[in-house]
Design a protein around this motif. Structure first.
Motif, short mmCIF file in Angstrom:
data_model
loop_
_atom_site.label_atom_id
_atom_site.label_comp_id
_atom_site.label_asym_id
_atom_site.label_seq_id
_atom_site.Cartn_x
_atom_site.Cartn_y
_atom_site.Cartn_z
N ILE A 59 -4.63 6.02 -0.12
CA ILE A 59 -5.27 6.11 1.20
C ILE A 59 -6.10 7.39 1.29
CG2 ILE A 59 -4.84 6.34 3.68
CD1 ILE A 59 -2.30 4.61 3.22
N ARG A 60 -5.56 8.49 0.75
CA ARG A 60 -6.28 9.78 0.82
C ARG A 60 -7.53 9.79 -0.05
NH1 ARG A 60 -0.70 12.46 0.99
NH2 ARG A 60 -0.45 13.00 3.20
N GLN A 61 -7.59 8.90 -1.03
CA GLN A 61 -8.83 8.78 -1.81
C GLN A 61 -9.96 8.24 -0.94
OE1 GLN A 61 -8.11 6.51 -5.38
NE2 GLN A 61 -6.62 7.99 -6.19
N GLU A 62 -9.61 7.47 0.09
CA GLU A 62 -10.61 6.96 1.02
C GLU A 62 -10.84 7.90 2.20
OE1 GLU A 62 -10.67 2.57 1.78
OE2 GLU A 62 -8.65 2.67 0.94
N LYS A 63 -9.78 8.61 2.59
CA LYS A 63 -9.87 9.53 3.72
C LYS A 63 -9.02 10.77 3.40
CE LYS A 63 -8.90 9.82 8.73
NZ LYS A 63 -10.20 10.37 9.14
#
Length: 320
Positions: A59-63
């Motif tokens: 998820i943190r790769q996207e945000k």
């Protein structure tokens, strides 16, 4: 069918605190992902820390600034449920949305160390307990809601007319005469009745509860669908949908104004008809009492003050 991210197009969920069970994979992950990408603070409550960390990294790769946290939760252990609730309460965060997403469909019978049929405890009883332990916090965070992920298979379970036989129907000592599909159906019926009665009891606190059917999804659970059911799906050209599409209804129920639909059952992002036995208020009341009775059967299982106060709002004697 829209995807979970499409449902939230244009929405800002900043300041919303959400806890999702079983959020490390499948529709739980897609639900957490969609909500976190829109600014919600999402806590992933699941058994595997490694899997949860992988989900949060994805998820943190996207945000990069996604607000995410993890709490261990093993639904096969009621003690783990109590520890999970304690850890969340210790964080001193609000709780606006509780999504009871975790579920299992076991191909073989089994019992938890707490003495209940495993599918029933994981899919209902443990999450019933978690909800009660967090209800006071949700009341202080109101408006708040609980979304219970059920299934259309709740329609296939047959509720005994004699409520004294319900315990053995939902959590039999042996599953030899029940089978995988039937055990799953009973646990999903439990979800629907639980959400209906939970909503009735929680309204005075500014809280709502609803249940939903995500669809027939390509997940690990789908591998346990009996072959004859798979053939029927093919026959009627009912395709398995993706986890992101399956998460759409959960996300819709978690974020859309449902003021007029508390206690209802949703499918494909709209109100759907639940099984008639689940729609009967008396059945939902009795099933709530049964769930409480089951928890009391485990001597070291905590009873939260909120559970006791909610019992006093039931409007009558729920004995069965």
């Amino acid at each position: 069918m829209p995807t979970a991210t499409a449902i939230l197009d244009g929405q800002d969920l900043s300041g919303q605190y959400m806890l999702i069970t079983g959020a490390n994979q499948g529709i739980g992950f897609e639900t957490a992902r969609a909500l976190a990408l829109r600014g919600a603070h999402v806590t992933l409550a699941c058994r595997s820390q490694d899997s949860a960390e992988q989900a949060m990294d994805a998820i943190r790769q996207e945000k990069k600034d996604a607000q995410l946290s993890y709490i261990n939760l093993n639904l096969c252990s009621l003690n783990s449920v109590e520890q999970c609730a304690k850890e969340y309460l210790d964080l001193k965060m609000p709780l606006n949305v509780l999504i009871l997403n975790a579920g299992t469909m076991l191909p073989t019978e089994g019992q938890t160390k707490d003495g209940f049929e495993t599918t029933f405890q994981v899919n209902h009883l443990a999450q019933f307990h978690l909800t009660n332990l967090l209800t006071e916090l949700m009341a202080s965070s109101a408006p708040a809601r609980v979304v219970v992920v059920s299934s259309s298979t709740h329609r296939f379970a047959r509720l005994p007319s004699d409520s004294t036989k319900w315990w053995n129907a939902f959590s039999p000592a042996k599953r030899s005469d029940q089978g995988t599909w039937k055990a799953y159906g009973y646990s999903k019926m439990a979800n629907v009745m639980f959400a209906s009665e939970l909503n009735r009891r929680m309204q005075i606190y500014g809280l709502q509860a609803i249940s939903c059917h995500p669809g027939t999804i390509k997940t690990a659970i789908a591998r346990n669908i009996p072959q004859h059911i798979r053939r029927l799906l093919c026959c009627f050209q009912i395709a398995l949908i993706s986890p992101e599409e399956g998460a759409a209804t959960s996300v819709y129920c978690a974020t859309t104004d449902i003021t007029c639909h508390g206690g209802k059952y949703f499918a494909k992002c709209r109100v759907s008809k639940m099984a008639s036995v689940c729609a009967k208020e008396d059945n939902a009341r009795k099933f709530w009492s049964l769930s409480e009775e089951m928890l009391k059967a485990k001597p070291d299982c905590s009873q939260s003050p909120t559970t006791i106060s909610l019992r006093n709002t039931s409007g009558g004697n729920d004995d069965h």
